[in-house]
Motif scaffolding. Structure first.
Motif, short mmCIF file in Angstrom:
data_model
loop_
_atom_site.label_atom_id
_atom_site.label_comp_id
_atom_site.label_asym_id
_atom_site.label_seq_id
_atom_site.Cartn_x
_atom_site.Cartn_y
_atom_site.Cartn_z
N ARG A 9 0.84 -1.19 0.00
CA ARG A 9 0.00 0.00 0.00
C ARG A 9 0.88 1.25 0.00
O ARG A 9 0.65 2.19 -0.76
CB ARG A 9 -0.92 -0.02 1.22
N ALA A 10 1.92 1.22 0.81
CA ALA A 10 2.85 2.36 0.87
C ALA A 10 3.61 2.51 -0.45
O ALA A 10 3.84 3.63 -0.91
CB ALA A 10 3.83 2.17 2.03
N ARG A 11 3.96 1.39 -1.05
CA ARG A 11 4.68 1.43 -2.34
C ARG A 11 3.86 2.16 -3.40
O ARG A 11 4.39 2.90 -4.23
CB ARG A 11 5.01 0.01 -2.80
N ASP A 13 1.70 4.43 -2.66
CA ASP A 13 1.36 5.72 -2.07
C ASP A 13 -0.15 5.86 -1.85
O ASP A 13 -0.75 6.87 -2.19
CB ASP A 13 1.89 6.86 -2.94
N LEU A 14 -0.74 4.80 -1.27
CA LEU A 14 -2.17 4.80 -0.96
C LEU A 14 -2.37 4.86 0.55
O LEU A 14 -1.62 4.24 1.30
CB LEU A 14 -2.82 3.51 -1.47
N THR A 15 -3.38 5.58 0.98
CA THR A 15 -3.77 5.53 2.38
C THR A 15 -4.64 4.30 2.59
O THR A 15 -5.09 3.67 1.62
CB THR A 15 -4.58 6.79 2.77
N ASP A 18 -7.81 5.05 0.86
CA ASP A 18 -7.71 4.90 -0.60
C ASP A 18 -7.84 3.44 -1.01
O ASP A 18 -8.59 3.11 -1.94
CB ASP A 18 -6.37 5.44 -1.12
#
Length: 65
Positions: A9-11, A13-15, A18
């Motif tokens: 998810r971080a890769r 760039d999603l919250t 999101d």
């Protein structure tokens, strides 16, 4: 079972919100999956793996006892 949901998810760039919206679930569901408090259904696991361009086995790792 461990998972790489938070990392992936971080890769992208999603919250959590999101990701939840993209998958049609609540943010709380994503939070629980990331904290290993909830295992997703097969359908949800497949949707997540497809979104992250991984196999289910790469995203969710069964730990040997």
């Amino acid at each position: 079972m461990k998972n790489l949901v938070k990392v992936e998810r971080a890769r992208l760039d999603l919250t959590q919100a999101d990701l939840a919206e993209k998958l049609g679930v609540s943010r709380q569901t994503i939070h629980a999956i990331e904290k290993n408090k909830f295992n997703p259904s097969v359908i949800l696991a497949l949707k997540m793996a497809k979104l992250f361009n991984l196999t289910v086995e790469e995203l969710f790792i069964i730990e040997e006892e």
